[in-house]
Design an enzyme around this catalytic site. Structure first.
Site, PDB file in Angstrom:
ATOM      1  N   ARG A 224      18.118 -29.658  65.166  1.00 20.54           N
ATOM      2  CA  ARG A 224      18.958 -28.640  65.574  1.00 20.54           C
ATOM      3  C   ARG A 224      20.141 -28.419  64.418  1.00 20.54           C
ATOM      4  O   ARG A 224      20.533 -29.577  63.823  1.00 20.54           O
ATOM      5  CB  ARG A 224      20.033 -28.942  66.825  1.00 20.54           C
ATOM      6  N   HIS A 272      13.709 -21.555  61.681  1.00 20.11           N
ATOM      7  CA  HIS A 272      13.349 -22.341  62.910  1.00 20.11           C
ATOM      8  C   HIS A 272      11.845 -21.957  63.400  1.00 20.11           C
ATOM      9  O   HIS A 272      11.473 -21.377  64.460  1.00 20.11           O
ATOM     10  CB  HIS A 272      14.289 -21.623  64.201  1.00 20.11           C
TER      11      HIS A 272
HETATM   12  P1  NAP Z   1      12.497 -36.254  73.223  1.00 19.46           P
HETATM   13  O1  NAP Z   1      11.153 -36.814  73.630  1.00 19.46           O
HETATM   14  O2  NAP Z   1      13.379 -36.480  74.140  1.00 19.46           O
HETATM   15  O3  NAP Z   1      13.030 -37.597  72.281  1.00 19.46           O
HETATM   16  C1  NAP Z   1      14.124 -37.610  71.633  1.00 19.46           C
HETATM   17  C2  NAP Z   1      14.268 -38.965  70.742  1.00 19.46           C
HETATM   18  O4  NAP Z   1      15.627 -39.081  70.216  1.00 19.46           O
HETATM   19  C3  NAP Z   1      14.203 -40.151  71.451  1.00 19.46           C
HETATM   20  O5  NAP Z   1      13.413 -40.932  70.764  1.00 19.46           O
HETATM   21  C4  NAP Z   1      15.652 -40.559  71.888  1.00 19.46           C
HETATM   22  O6  NAP Z   1      15.674 -41.884  71.972  1.00 19.46           O
HETATM   23  C5  NAP Z   1      16.347 -40.017  70.715  1.00 19.46           C
HETATM   24  N1  NAP Z   1      17.852 -39.971  70.932  1.00 19.46           N
HETATM   25  C6  NAP Z   1      18.505 -39.289  71.714  1.00 19.46           C
HETATM   26  N2  NAP Z   1      19.569 -39.429  71.606  1.00 19.46           N
HETATM   27  C7  NAP Z   1      19.841 -40.656  70.781  1.00 19.46           C
HETATM   28  C8  NAP Z   1      21.053 -41.353  70.274  1.00 19.46           C
HETATM   29  N3  NAP Z   1      22.122 -40.946  70.765  1.00 19.46           N
HETATM   30  N4  NAP Z   1      20.843 -42.144  69.469  1.00 19.46           N
HETATM   31  C9  NAP Z   1      19.366 -42.342  68.686  1.00 19.46           C
HETATM   32  N5  NAP Z   1      18.647 -41.785  69.324  1.00 19.46           N
HETATM   33  C10 NAP Z   1      18.591 -40.820  70.217  1.00 19.46           C
HETATM   34  O7  NAP Z   1      12.603 -35.041  72.279  1.00 19.46           O
HETATM   35  P2  NAP Z   1      11.460 -34.222  71.659  1.00 19.46           P
HETATM   36  O8  NAP Z   1      10.570 -33.561  72.630  1.00 19.46           O
HETATM   37  O9  NAP Z   1      10.634 -35.416  70.584  1.00 19.46           O
HETATM   38  O10 NAP Z   1      12.293 -33.096  70.857  1.00 19.46           O
HETATM   39  C11 NAP Z   1      13.288 -33.487  70.043  1.00 19.46           C
HETATM   40  C12 NAP Z   1      14.145 -32.354  69.279  1.00 19.46           C
HETATM   41  O11 NAP Z   1      13.509 -31.608  68.544  1.00 19.46           O
HETATM   42  C13 NAP Z   1      14.355 -31.239  70.520  1.00 19.46           C
HETATM   43  O12 NAP Z   1      15.421 -31.880  71.243  1.00 19.46           O
HETATM   44  C14 NAP Z   1      14.804 -30.127  69.652  1.00 19.46           C
HETATM   45  O13 NAP Z   1      16.228 -30.126  69.393  1.00 19.46           O
HETATM   46  C15 NAP Z   1      14.066 -30.311  68.597  1.00 19.46           C
HETATM   47  N6  NAP Z   1      12.973 -29.287  68.242  1.00 19.46           N
HETATM   48  C16 NAP Z   1      13.000 -28.383  67.310  1.00 19.46           C
HETATM   49  C17 NAP Z   1      11.769 -27.511  66.976  1.00 19.46           C
HETATM   50  C18 NAP Z   1      11.827 -26.725  65.968  1.00 19.46           C
HETATM   51  O14 NAP Z   1      11.172 -25.643  65.985  1.00 19.46           O
HETATM   52  N7  NAP Z   1      12.570 -26.811  64.893  1.00 19.46           N
HETATM   53  C19 NAP Z   1      10.721 -27.604  68.176  1.00 19.46           C
HETATM   54  C20 NAP Z   1      10.859 -28.255  69.007  1.00 19.46           C
HETATM   55  C21 NAP Z   1      11.901 -29.198  69.302  1.00 19.46           C
HETATM   56  P3  NAP Z   1      15.070 -42.790  73.415  1.00 19.46           P
HETATM   57  O15 NAP Z   1      13.492 -42.666  72.952  1.00 19.46           O
HETATM   58  O16 NAP Z   1      15.626 -44.183  73.565  1.00 19.46           O
HETATM   59  O17 NAP Z   1      15.317 -41.937  74.570  1.00 19.46           O
HETATM   60  C1  GLV Z   2      12.436 -25.296  69.671  1.00 19.58           C
HETATM   61  O1  GLV Z   2      13.535 -25.296  69.068  1.00 19.58           O
HETATM   62  C2  GLV Z   2      12.499 -26.490  70.848  1.00 19.58           C
HETATM   63  O2  GLV Z   2      13.548 -27.065  71.110  1.00 19.58           O
HETATM   64  O3  GLV Z   2      11.485 -26.302  71.628  1.00 19.58           O
END
Ligand code: NAP
Ligand code: GLV
Length: 309
Positions: A224, A272
């Site tokens: 983000r 994005h």
């Molecule tokens: P997820 O499965 O919830 O994983 C989040 C990771 O971040 C986990 O390893 C979590 O730790 C870690 N985390 C959260 N808070 C933290 C903190 N305070 N300190 C250290 N580590 C922390 O999420 P995801 O599905 O991988 O997605 C991640 C993010 O990618 C989304 O929230 C979104 O913002 C972004 N995204 C972007 C796009 C794009 O097109 N640019 C698309 C999709 C998603 P734990 O493992 O310990 O819980």
């Molecule tokens: C896109 O940014 C997502 O969080 O899936």
């Protein structure tokens, strides 16, 4: 009983037949045609307007059309007891891994430097280290961070990663806590951010973080925009401490045309698109959760409201 769908108009067009096929017994309403708000029991949303969810008195479940849920939880009126499910779709993990692999390899093969040289019609070869000599740091080892790590490992990059709770992942060094963050910042040649946006992670990539990054290292932010303090990033690039940044996400989207990121020689930006929600797979996942709610079964991928993701 009805489902409310809220996203862009083209997205509504693609989802309408899918939802009709997968949940034929349910009425689906597309914003702005809410009808009687008391009928709505499920909401499928991307960036709902503030107050919308709180105005639906019989809402049982909010299904995010995205992996991140900051676009839902930033609204303080969303009732604290309301279950919110994020989108966990293996298709999305595949495409974000692809994006990260492309951008890390672009940086690794001096793409930022050669792009700038081309602009000046300047022919100069630079030393090319092997992938095995470039440490890639991953902030976030969740569904997407792990998928990216797996792809990067196959490409030969040594990996180091950071998460909130300690992880053990084959083929990479995993760290947690403040000390872990410090280590990842100091050791990474290319740093990839895949954290959720929460109160803990907003502005995490600020002046202090950039100062701790290796001289000449680069950033890929596909999480983000608000993870990055824009002015601090520009300052780190302008004093040649960081060699470049690939940015997919921004504090304001679309990125305003006057923003200095657009024309910065060391920044590559994409609008994005690192990952996208694929209706064909996502509709199955979201409707399965609605079926579970109807059957009184445990829901999938619920957000922990206390930690914000
Ligand atoms: P997820 O499965 O919830 O994983 C989040 C990771 O971040 C986990 O390893 C979590 O730790 C870690 N985390 C959260 N808070 C933290 C903190 N305070 N300190 C250290 N580590 C922390 O999420 P995801 O599905 O991988 O997605 C991640 C993010 O990618 C989304 O929230 C979104 O913002 C972004 N995204 C972007 C796009 C794009 O097109 N640019 C698309 C999709 C998603 P734990 O493992 O310990 O819980
Ligand atoms: C896109 O940014 C997502 O969080 O899936």
């Amino acid at each position: 009983m009805a489902i409310l769908f809220h996203s862009g108009p083209s997205s509504a067009q693609r989802w309408r037949p899918l939802l009709a096929e997968l949940l034929p017994q349910m009425e689906v309403r597309f914003l702005p045609d809410i009808g009687n708000p008391s009928d709505i029991e499920y909401a499928i949303v991307w960036q709902p307007p503030d107050g919308l969810l709180a105005s639906l008195p019989n809402l049982k479940l909010v299904c995010s059309l995205a992996a991140g849920v900051d676009h839902i939880l930033h609204d303080p009126t969303v009732p604290a007891h309301l279950p919110v499910a994020r989108l966990v779709d293996p298709h999305m993990a595949e495409v974000i891994a692809e994006y990260v692999a492309v951008q890390v390899q672009f940086i690794h093969r001096n793409g930022l430097i050669y792009r700038e040289q081309q602009h000046r019609r300047h022919w100069q070869e630079h030393r090319q280290p092997d992938a095995g000599a470039r440490i890639v740091g991953l902030l976030g080892l969740g569904r997407l961070g792990r998928a990216a790590a797996e792809r990067l490992r196959l490409l030969g990059f040594p990996l180091i990663g950071w998460s909130r709770t300690q992880k053990t992942i084959d083929g990479m060094e995993c760290l947690s806590g403040e000390g872990g963050l410090d280590t990842v910042l100091r050791r990474s040649d290319i740093l990839v951010c895949l954290l959720p946006l929460t109160a803990e992670t907003v502005d995490i990539l600020d002046q202090s973080a950039f100062e701790r990054m290796k001289p000449g290292s680069a950033l890929v932010n596909c999480a983000r925009g608000a993870h990055v303090a824009d002015d601090d990033l520009l300052a780190a690039l302008d004093r040649d401490h960081l060699s470049g940044a690939v940015l997919d996400v921004f504090r304001t989207e679309p990125l305003p045309s006057e923003h200095p990121f657009w024309s910065h020689p060391k920044i590559v930006l994409t609008p994005h698109v690192a990952a996208y929600t694929n209706p064909g797979t996502a509709a199955q996942i979201i409707t399965e959760n609605i079926r579970r709610a109807e059957a009184g079964q445990p829901l999938l991928d619920l957000v922990d409201r206390a930690v914000g993701y």
